[in-house]
Design a protein around this motif. Structure first.
Motif, PDB file in Angstrom:
ATOM      1  N   HIS A 187      -8.150   2.883   2.989  1.00 26.43           N
ATOM      2  CA  HIS A 187      -9.238   1.946   2.683  1.00 26.43           C
ATOM      3  C   HIS A 187      -8.685   0.567   2.322  1.00 26.43           C
ATOM      4  O   HIS A 187      -9.245  -0.459   2.732  1.00 26.43           O
ATOM      5  CB  HIS A 187     -10.060   2.506   1.525  1.00 26.43           C
ATOM      6  CG  HIS A 187     -11.123   1.573   1.036  1.00 26.43           C
ATOM      7  ND1 HIS A 187     -12.282   1.332   1.739  1.00 26.43           N
ATOM      8  CD2 HIS A 187     -11.196   0.793  -0.073  1.00 26.43           C
ATOM      9  CE1 HIS A 187     -13.029   0.454   1.091  1.00 26.43           C
ATOM     10  NE2 HIS A 187     -12.385   0.106  -0.022  1.00 26.43           N
TER      11      HIS A 187
ATOM     12  N   VAL B 152      -6.618   7.859  -8.416  1.00 31.55           N
ATOM     13  CA  VAL B 152      -6.585   8.104  -6.970  1.00 31.55           C
ATOM     14  C   VAL B 152      -6.520   6.760  -6.261  1.00 31.55           C
ATOM     15  O   VAL B 152      -7.286   5.840  -6.576  1.00 31.55           O
ATOM     16  CB  VAL B 152      -7.819   8.898  -6.508  1.00 31.55           C
ATOM     17  CG1 VAL B 152      -7.770   9.130  -5.000  1.00 31.55           C
ATOM     18  CG2 VAL B 152      -7.912  10.215  -7.249  1.00 31.55           C
TER      19      VAL B 152
ATOM     20  N   GLU C 106       0.830  -1.212   0.000  1.00 32.88           N
ATOM     21  CA  GLU C 106       0.000   0.000   0.000  1.00 32.88           C
ATOM     22  C   GLU C 106       0.865   1.262   0.000  1.00 32.88           C
ATOM     23  O   GLU C 106       0.508   2.254  -0.647  1.00 32.88           O
ATOM     24  CB  GLU C 106      -0.932  -0.004   1.205  1.00 32.88           C
ATOM     25  CG  GLU C 106      -2.047  -1.032   1.138  1.00 32.88           C
ATOM     26  CD  GLU C 106      -1.549  -2.431   1.450  1.00 32.88           C
ATOM     27  OE1 GLU C 106      -0.482  -2.535   2.086  1.00 32.88           O
ATOM     28  OE2 GLU C 106      -2.205  -3.399   1.047  1.00 32.88           O
TER      29      GLU C 106
ATOM     30  N   ASP D  90      -6.625   5.078  -2.463  1.00 29.94           N
ATOM     31  CA  ASP D  90      -6.917   5.284  -1.044  1.00 29.94           C
ATOM     32  C   ASP D  90      -6.200   4.188  -0.257  1.00 29.94           C
ATOM     33  O   ASP D  90      -6.671   3.054  -0.144  1.00 29.94           O
ATOM     34  CB  ASP D  90      -8.423   5.216  -0.801  1.00 29.94           C
ATOM     35  CG  ASP D  90      -8.803   5.706   0.583  1.00 29.94           C
ATOM     36  OD1 ASP D  90      -7.878   5.978   1.386  1.00 29.94           O
ATOM     37  OD2 ASP D  90     -10.011   5.815   0.882  1.00 29.94           O
TER      38      ASP D  90
ATOM     39  N   GLU E 238       0.722   4.038  -2.898  1.00 33.03           N
ATOM     40  CA  GLU E 238       0.366   5.411  -2.539  1.00 33.03           C
ATOM     41  C   GLU E 238       1.399   6.405  -3.044  1.00 33.03           C
ATOM     42  O   GLU E 238       1.056   7.455  -3.598  1.00 33.03           O
ATOM     43  CB  GLU E 238       0.230   5.505  -1.020  1.00 33.03           C
ATOM     44  CG  GLU E 238      -0.297   6.840  -0.532  1.00 33.03           C
ATOM     45  CD  GLU E 238      -0.463   6.871   0.981  1.00 33.03           C
ATOM     46  OE1 GLU E 238      -1.173   7.752   1.474  1.00 33.03           O
ATOM     47  OE2 GLU E 238       0.132   5.997   1.655  1.00 33.03           O
TER      48      GLU E 238
ATOM     49  N   HIS F  65       0.574   9.038  -6.111  1.00 28.90           N
ATOM     50  CA  HIS F  65       0.650  10.438  -5.683  1.00 28.90           C
ATOM     51  C   HIS F  65       1.546  11.226  -6.636  1.00 28.90           C
ATOM     52  O   HIS F  65       1.199  12.353  -7.051  1.00 28.90           O
ATOM     53  CB  HIS F  65       1.188  10.506  -4.260  1.00 28.90           C
ATOM     54  CG  HIS F  65       1.379  11.903  -3.758  1.00 28.90           C
ATOM     55  ND1 HIS F  65       0.328  12.746  -3.468  1.00 28.90           N
ATOM     56  CD2 HIS F  65       2.520  12.631  -3.529  1.00 28.90           C
ATOM     57  CE1 HIS F  65       0.780  13.916  -3.068  1.00 28.90           C
ATOM     58  NE2 HIS F  65       2.124  13.870  -3.090  1.00 28.90           N
TER      59      HIS F  65
END
Length: 415
Positions: free
Chosen positions: A187, A182, A154, A184, A158, A162
């Motif tokens: 989540h 995007v 994750e 998350d 991310e 980003h």
């Protein structure tokens, strides 16, 4: 002329009494004898064999080729048609690569700088993303955790998405609609945590969850049944009130015959009220006794209860079928059936109220809810039958299930 003669000579009639299949075995259009062995002909349901032409076969050649997906310049050999010599490798079109963005030193210092990530670590992440086509599970496996900080899948996703979103916003022309990806991470972490908890359940927890799901379904079914009973009861009450108002209006009205137009102005009685006798509007002779016959929609249980009530009232079951007697007898039976349904609904309500009181007493003894006052309310002002609102950790709490051991419908009652 020859074609006409041949068609006339070939056609002949099938003898009378002979089936078509037998006739086909004996004769054919060309008057050939039936075959002794199965023959393979082009006619019929079998597939036609390929007709090979007499042209020359296209030559094949053993030739070298290179795969554009490989960058080491490896040379391979395979058979190929001679006419295709010099063409590109046909499977090169399936070599699809992911376009990973490239950033400069200035862009990184101005927009992509992050205290938790160094530039060397970010470069290493993007290098692995190009090599393995954004397969983040493989990227996480090949990530250099010894040189850099240990990261999860994750965290890698991310950071990558980003940077992609930042570069897309910087390089986009003004006034263009961007589809920025995007991710998350929070989540995704919660989802994996929930999956891990679901996977690590014990057999006892799985059995308990299945039991609770079954009980929830039973409670929902019971709730639907209660709502349906409430609607049916409301229809019965409305039908009883409507019938009573009609009787009073008929008594107060003068005995003069009213025009037929006013008959349509009477309030319609619901179909569940009493008995709906069929209307004999067809042409021809009909008997009045047919109008006294109960329709098939009335069950045997209601018919027996109706006969018992008529016997208790001293009414003849088969009176003389005059016009007035037929009308009065049908109205009486309709009212009695409506009374019978109201009594049944009242008995069901009493039974449910009694069951709720027993359940409340059991929960009160278990200590999950407070005692019931004489007026049926809690000392703090809440109603006594609000069982669903009681909270407690007692193990012997009673669950509202669909069926009860002794329901009012299962016991024979005298009406």
């Amino acid at each position: 002329k020859k074609s006409k003669k041949s068609s006339e000579t070939l056609t002949f009639k099938r003898p009378e009494g002979m089936h078509r299949e037998v006739y086909a075995l004996l004769y054919s259009d060309k008057k050939d004898a039936p075959p002794l062995l199965p023959s393979d002909t082009t006619q019929g349901y079998r597939t036609v064999k390929a007709k090979l032409g007499s042209k020359k076969v296209r030559p094949w050649k053993w030739m070298p080729f290179t795969n554009p997906a490989r960058k080491d310049g490896a040379m391979f050999y395979h058979w190929r048609r001679a006419a295709e010599e010099g063409k590109d490798y046909p499977f090169a079109r399936f070599n699809k690569t992911v376009q990973v963005p490239v950033y400069s030193e200035q862009e990184y210092q101005m927009y992509l700088h992050d205290d938790a990530w160094t530039k060397a670590e970010t470069d290493h992440l993007f290098d692995l993303a190009r090599r393995f086509d954004l397969r983040f599970v493989v990227i996480h496996d090949r990530y250099d955790h010894q040189q850099f900080k240990k990261r999860s899948v994750e965290d890698l996703k991310e950071r990558y998405y980003h940077i992609c979103a930042k570069l897309a916003n910087i390089r986009a022309a003004p006034g263009t609609d961007l589809k920025i990806p995007v991710f998350d991470a929070g989540h995704e972490r919660r989802r994996k945590e929930q999956l891990e908890r679901l996977y690590n359940r014990t057999p006892e927890q799985v059995a308990e969850e299945e039991y609770l799901i079954q009980e929830l379904r039973k409670i929902e079914t019971r709730k639907k049944e209660r709502e349906k009973r409430t609607q049916d009861l409301q229809k019965l009450i409305t039908a009883a009130d409507t019938t009573t108002e009609q009787r009073r209006a008929e008594r107060k009205a003068p005995k003069k015959k009213l025009p037929q137009k006013k008959e349509t102005e009477k309030p319609a009685v619901p179909e569940t009220a009493g008995i709906k006798f069929p209307d004999f509007k067809s042409a021809g002779v009909t008997l009045r006794s047919q109008r006294m016959k109960l329709p098939s929609s009335v069950g045997q249980k209601k018919i027996k209860a109706l006969e018992q009530m008529l016997m208790e009232l001293g009414v003849d079951l088969n009176p003389m079928p005059t016009e007035e007697i037929v009308q009065m007898f049908n109205e009486l039976r309709s009212d009695l059936v409506l009374l019978y349904e109201l009594k049944q609904a009242f008995a069901n309500c009493e039974y449910e109220l009694q069951m709720l009181r027993h359940r409340y007493e059991a929960l009160a003894k278990a200590g999950s809810i407070g005692p019931l006052s004489a007026e049926g309310a809690h000392p703090d002002g809440q109603t006594g039958l609000g069982i669903e609102e009681g909270k407690g950790d007692a193990k012997d709490q009673i669950i509202d299930v669909v069926g009860a051991p002794l329901t009012p419908n299962s016991v024979r009652r005298k009406v």
